[in-house]
Enzyme design. Structure first.
Site, PDB file in Angstrom:
ATOM      1  N   GLU A  83      11.000  16.329  14.815  1.00  0.00           N
ATOM      2  CA  GLU A  83      11.503  16.259  13.441  1.00  0.00           C
ATOM      3  C   GLU A  83      10.739  17.306  12.618  1.00  0.00           C
ATOM      4  O   GLU A  83       9.513  17.261  12.541  1.00  0.00           O
ATOM      5  CB  GLU A  83      11.201  14.846  12.930  1.00  0.00           C
ATOM      6  CG  GLU A  83      11.781  14.502  11.611  1.00  0.00           C
ATOM      7  CD  GLU A  83      11.478  13.037  11.242  1.00  0.00           C
ATOM      8  OE1 GLU A  83      10.414  12.509  11.624  1.00  0.00           O
ATOM      9  OE2 GLU A  83      12.323  12.442  10.557  1.00  0.00           O
ATOM     10  N   LYS A 103       0.864  -1.193   0.000  1.00  0.00           N
ATOM     11  CA  LYS A 103       0.000   0.000   0.000  1.00  0.00           C
ATOM     12  C   LYS A 103       0.896   1.238   0.000  1.00  0.00           C
ATOM     13  O   LYS A 103       1.496   1.590   1.009  1.00  0.00           O
ATOM     14  CB  LYS A 103      -0.899   0.031   1.241  1.00  0.00           C
ATOM     15  CG  LYS A 103      -1.915   1.154   1.159  1.00  0.00           C
ATOM     16  CD  LYS A 103      -2.501   1.518   2.500  1.00  0.00           C
ATOM     17  CE  LYS A 103      -1.725   2.557   3.257  1.00  0.00           C
ATOM     18  NZ  LYS A 103      -1.481   3.839   2.574  1.00  0.00           N
ATOM     19  N   GLU A 159      10.506   1.466  10.113  1.00  0.00           N
ATOM     20  CA  GLU A 159      11.497   2.523   9.866  1.00  0.00           C
ATOM     21  C   GLU A 159      10.757   3.823  10.153  1.00  0.00           C
ATOM     22  O   GLU A 159       9.910   4.243   9.380  1.00  0.00           O
ATOM     23  CB  GLU A 159      11.992   2.409   8.423  1.00  0.00           C
ATOM     24  CG  GLU A 159      13.322   3.068   8.202  1.00  0.00           C
ATOM     25  CD  GLU A 159      13.165   4.477   7.671  1.00  0.00           C
ATOM     26  OE1 GLU A 159      13.117   5.394   8.530  1.00  0.00           O
ATOM     27  OE2 GLU A 159      13.076   4.650   6.463  1.00  0.00           O
ATOM     28  N   CYS A 193      13.729  11.057   6.520  1.00  0.00           N
ATOM     29  CA  CYS A 193      13.840  10.676   7.943  1.00  0.00           C
ATOM     30  C   CYS A 193      15.269  10.827   8.437  1.00  0.00           C
ATOM     31  O   CYS A 193      15.500  10.840   9.640  1.00  0.00           O
ATOM     32  CB  CYS A 193      13.427   9.219   8.138  1.00  0.00           C
ATOM     33  SG  CYS A 193      11.831   8.864   7.483  1.00  0.00           S
TER      34      CYS A 193
HETATM   35  C1  SIN Z   1      13.898   8.035   4.443  1.00  0.00           C
HETATM   36  O1  SIN Z   1      13.800   9.215   4.559  1.00  0.00           O
HETATM   37  O2  SIN Z   1      13.160   7.307   5.101  1.00  0.00           O
HETATM   38  C2  SIN Z   1      14.860   7.344   3.520  1.00  0.00           C
HETATM   39  C3  SIN Z   1      16.075   8.102   3.193  1.00  0.00           C
HETATM   40  C4  SIN Z   1      17.166   7.251   2.590  1.00  0.00           C
HETATM   41  O3  SIN Z   1      16.967   6.089   2.200  1.00  0.00           O
HETATM   42  O4  SIN Z   1      18.276   7.765   2.527  1.00  0.00           O
END
Ligand code: SIN
Length: 495
Positions: free
Chosen positions: A398, A189, A265, A299
């Site tokens: 964040e 998804k 993650e 992230c």
């Molecule tokens: C992400 O922001 O979750 C992935 C970034 C990356 O793979 O470098």
């Protein structure tokens, strides 16, 4: 943006709406009641196309298809599974320009970054094609002469993959690659903001020879019916999710009902530490690359930039000048370095973090405002804040936007303590030319990914994942495939 560029015309020429349907058991289909939802361009707010708005019925059909396809795919020899992955990677690279344009249209990132993401996404398929051929078992010396101890490694089973909007292609292949390599089948998804890149991958895998039912795709606006089906169904043995820590916690609770394996993650709050002995130019370029990749919407983006006081003034001056020069605009324009934020909510968060920091005593070194002249898109002028501190919202949460707070520090011990003072532990960065310090910092930072003099450590060959509330499990690297394999111990009595 050059006046000749009409993003809506590019969209019309690039997108074929008939390609964007649900993929269940290898057949492309509409949602049962014909429901759809709009996919829009964050740079213009214009409608790109509509995709099926699936619910529980379609999700159940997708799980049934994945379960039906599992025995044959799991029994397919590893080199044949690897060949499908390699063909899919090749098709992605052949269509890199087209796929990158679709990504920029739906996600907003500059075309150069979108091209890079297609190559990055394809690299997970080639990496895991190799890993498919190296799923070794084990024999263990037994303590009794009449026994033989063996360990088999077998696919986990049907996997549900839930992926985010910030990397619409790479976050799918980073999960799909190891799942298919291991012999699992999948129901995926994609995020509702960016389903088109995922649906293009569905076409590519079918063309590459993946049997029907191995990779099913569900698009939906409301994730709840999807989640209810996948968590209730005993046949779904694993869920892999990339997204917020808040949602990750909900998924952990949901997974308890049928004890599913989970890979998560989740969010980060990356420190980026510049020591006074660092190469100043390299540190400035590194901070730019880490902070402003995808307009700060990753992230692993630097979220707090700590600068040793002796280096602070020259770093702040050069960094702010470099940030002020970043061209902002529609990602389709060749000069654009910073595209739009994904939506109005993202822009509001950036605004909140900046006003809180300024109210708390930070100084505005550049940027600090939305771009009302940029049309209907959610653009924000890249911003640098000086004299920030750990109490500010921007240092605790964040930001996920193009804002860089600079925090001065005096010594290694203090900065390490401050860098670790967060519930998150995904990525951290340090710039130094002192090798001993580099080791101390790498060992002391409580993060899953450390970039020393390296702003973009992510690569298919290395493990990606976080400590603490940044997640569970690793994607990519030699251990990435383990997430999709079960170990089975066989004790063989030989009389
Ligand atoms: C992400 O922001 O979750 C992935 C970034 C990356 O793979 O470098």
């Amino acid at each position: 943006m050059p006046s000749s560029l009409n993003p809506d015309a590019v969209a019309m020429a690039t997108l074929e709406p008939s390609r964007y349907l649900l993929c269940i058991a290898g057949a492309w289909q509409a949602a049962h009641a014909g429901a759809t939802f709009a996919v829009t361009n964050p740079a213009t707010n214009a409608l790109l196309t509509a995709v099926p708005d699936a619910g529980a019925t379609e999700t159940q059909a997708a799980v049934d298809a994945a379960a039906a396809a599992l025995p044959t795919w799991a029994a397919t020899p590893a080199p044949a599974r690897a060949a499908v992955l390699r063909r899919a990677a090749m098709l992605m690279l052949e269509r890199q320009e087209h796929l990158a344009t679709i990504m920029t249209l739906e996600q907003g990132k500059p075309l150069s970054e979108a091209r890079g993401e297609i190559a990055y996404a394809a690299s997970f398929l080639t990496w895991f094609a190799g890993e498919a051929e190296r799923i070794y078992g084990m024999t263990i010396p037994a303590s009794q002469p009449h026994k033989r101890l063996l360990v088999l490694r077998q696919p986990v089973g049907v996997c549900a993959l839930i992926t985010p909007w910030n990397f619409p292609s790479a976050m799918i292949t980073r999960k799909l690659g190891p799942a298919l390599a291991a012999g699992c089948t999948v129901v995926a998804k994609p995020a509702e903001q960016t389903p088109l890149s995922a649906l293009e991958l569905g076409h590519i895998f079918l063309e590459a020879g993946l049997p029907p039912g191995c990779f099913n795709l569900i698009t939906c606006q409301n994730p709840e019916p999807f989640a209810e089906v996948i968590f209730a169904d005993e046949r779904v043995r694993k869920v892999s999710f990339t997204g917020s820590t808040e949602v990750g916690k909900l998924l952990m609770r949901a997974a308890a009902t049928t004890v599913k394996r989970l890979s998560l993650e989740l969010g980060g709050n990356a420190p980026f530490i510049v020591f006074a002995d660092a190469d100043l130019d390299a540190a400035v370029q590194g901070a730019l690359a880490s902070k402003f990749r995808n307009a700060g919407q990753t992230c692993v983006c630097a979220n707090r930039i700590f600068v040793e006081r002796a280096m602070y003034a020259p770093f702040a001056e050069r960094f702010a000048a470099a940030v002020a020069a970043l061209p902002v605009g529609n990602g389709l324009a060749p000069t654009t370095a910073i595209g739009p934020l994904i939506d109005a909510q993202a822009r509001a968060k950036v605004e909140r973090h900046i006003s809180d920091a300024l109210a708390g005593g930070a100084t505005l070194l550049t940027g600090g405002a939305a771009m009302p002249d940029a049309g209907a898109g959610h653009f924000w002028r890249p911003t640098v804040l000086g004299a920030a501190n750990a109490q500010m919202l921007i240092a605790r949460e964040e930001t996920f936007g193009p804002v860089a707070p600079l925090i001065p520090f005096d010594d290694e011990t203090t900065v390490l303590r401050e860098a670790n003072a967060t519930p998150f532990g995904l990525a951290a960065y340090a710039y130094t030319r002192d090798l001993a310090r580099a080791w101390r910092i790498a060992e002391g930072l409580e993060y899953g990914i450390i970039g020393i003099n390296d702003p973009i450590p992510s690569t298919a060959q290395a493990p990606f994942g976080g400590l603490k509330q940044s997640g569970l499990g690793r994607e990519g690297g030699p251990s990435g495939i383990d997430e999709y394999l079960e170990e089975k111990y066989v004790a063989l009595g030989i009389g």
